[in-house]
Design a protein around this motif. Structure first.
Motif, short mmCIF file in Angstrom:
data_model
loop_
_atom_site.label_atom_id
_atom_site.label_comp_id
_atom_site.label_asym_id
_atom_site.label_seq_id
_atom_site.Cartn_x
_atom_site.Cartn_y
_atom_site.Cartn_z
N UNK A 181 0.81 -1.21 0.00
CA UNK A 181 0.00 0.00 0.00
C UNK A 181 0.85 1.26 0.00
N UNK A 182 1.92 1.25 0.78
CA UNK A 182 2.82 2.42 0.82
C UNK A 182 3.45 2.67 -0.54
N UNK A 183 3.90 1.59 -1.18
CA UNK A 183 4.57 1.73 -2.48
C UNK A 183 3.60 2.28 -3.53
N UNK A 184 2.38 1.74 -3.56
CA UNK A 184 1.41 2.21 -4.55
C UNK A 184 0.96 3.64 -4.25
N UNK A 185 0.85 3.99 -2.98
CA UNK A 185 0.46 5.36 -2.63
C UNK A 185 1.52 6.35 -3.10
N UNK A 186 2.80 6.00 -2.91
CA UNK A 186 3.89 6.90 -3.32
C UNK A 186 3.96 7.06 -4.84
N UNK A 187 3.60 6.01 -5.55
CA UNK A 187 3.79 5.99 -7.00
C UNK A 187 2.47 6.07 -7.77
N UNK A 188 1.40 6.51 -7.11
CA UNK A 188 0.08 6.45 -7.72
C UNK A 188 -0.01 7.19 -9.05
N UNK A 189 0.56 8.38 -9.10
CA UNK A 189 0.47 9.17 -10.32
C UNK A 189 1.16 8.46 -11.48
#
Length: 277
Positions: A16-24
């Motif tokens: 979740x942290x990784x996807x949140x950081x790289x969402x754009x």
């Protein structure tokens, strides 16, 4: 209990942290696939839509736009981290969207949705038949389920090429169970059809989608994206920085053949799926 606890832990932790950081960057990379599944789902004005595995809400917001002021859209996801991002985005845009933290495999739905939609959010269930049976309870009579999921890893060179490049830097591993919860769990279209049929769905349509994944404008961007997305991300998370530097060079070389005027765009292979309760 749904048996999905390992996935729930992952999406509330490093995943979740990784996807949140790289969402754009992820949304940009998935743009062609998102457009394709939106067209396939064809959400209509005034419809009520549920977005399963909504993540940070990008597809949920697009669905909300399509159903218009008299429609309604809700997103459900197990990741509190990603839902935090989704709710912040909704607040900033004054978007009328409901986001629910829950496991779609066991969440108590009401049969009120005309469309249950998912962009890569339904491949992570421990008991797929039971999960889809539960998702079916969210559909109103005459409603439809529409989702996009990955085909086989070897067809998805956005993931496969970096993974092959990473293998020399990783310890020997047994071949994974191809049906285990994960991005490529529905690679076998015949198995996917059987799962949906056993869950009570009718009129099952499964179509191939062959397109590309955008990993970045430059090889450096694409390499970092490969280390944050897909199977390579999970396997290389614990490597030391010296090894990672060598790995970056190997991944960049593996992705170089996919340079285009639009950036680094390796092949992406999916199923577009539609079914009715």
């Amino acid at each position: 209990m749904s048996g999905n606890e390992a996935q729930i832990d992952y999406w509330n932790g490093q995943g979740g942290d990784r996807f949140a950081r790289n969402q754009s960057a992820i949304d940009s990379g998935l743009a062609k696939l998102t457009d394709a599944v939106m067209a396939f789902a064809a959400p209509q004005p005034d419809e009520r839509v549920l977005d399963v595995g909504c993540g940070a809400g990008t597809t949920t917001f697009r669905l909300r736009e399509r159903v218009g002021p008299n429609g309604a859209t809700a997103g459900v996801d197990v990741s509190a981290r990603l839902l935090q991002v989704a709710r912040a985005r909704a607040d900033a845009a004054h978007a009328d969207v409901a986001f629910v933290e829950g496991d779609a495999a066991v969440h108590e739905f009401q049969p009120v949705f005309d469309l249950v939609f998912s962009r890569f959010g339904v491949m992570f269930f421990a008991d797929c038949v039971a999960a889809f049976k539960n998702i079916r309870t969210a559909l109103s009579p005459g409603g439809r389920l529409v989702f996009v999921c990955w085909r086989g890893l070897s067809e998805n060179l956005w993931a496969h090429a970096p993974l092959i490049a990473a293998k020399p830097f990783l310890p020997p591993m047994e071949a994974p169970d191809p049906h285990a919860p994960g991005p490529f769990a529905f690679a076998d279209g015949a198995r996917l059809r059987t799962i949906l049929a056993n869950a009570g769905f009718k009129g099952i349509e499964i179509e191939k989608l062959d397109t590309t994944m955008g990993l970045g404008e430059t090889l450096a961007e694409a390499t970092e994206q490969a280390l944050n997305l897909g199977p390579t991300a999970r396997l290389t998370a614990e490597l030391d920085e010296t090894t990672l530097q060598s790995l970056r060079s190997a991944i960049a070389a593996a992705l170089k053949p996919y340079q285009t005027p639009e950036g680094i765009r390796p092949p992406a292979a999916c199923w577009l799926v539609r079914a009715r309760p």
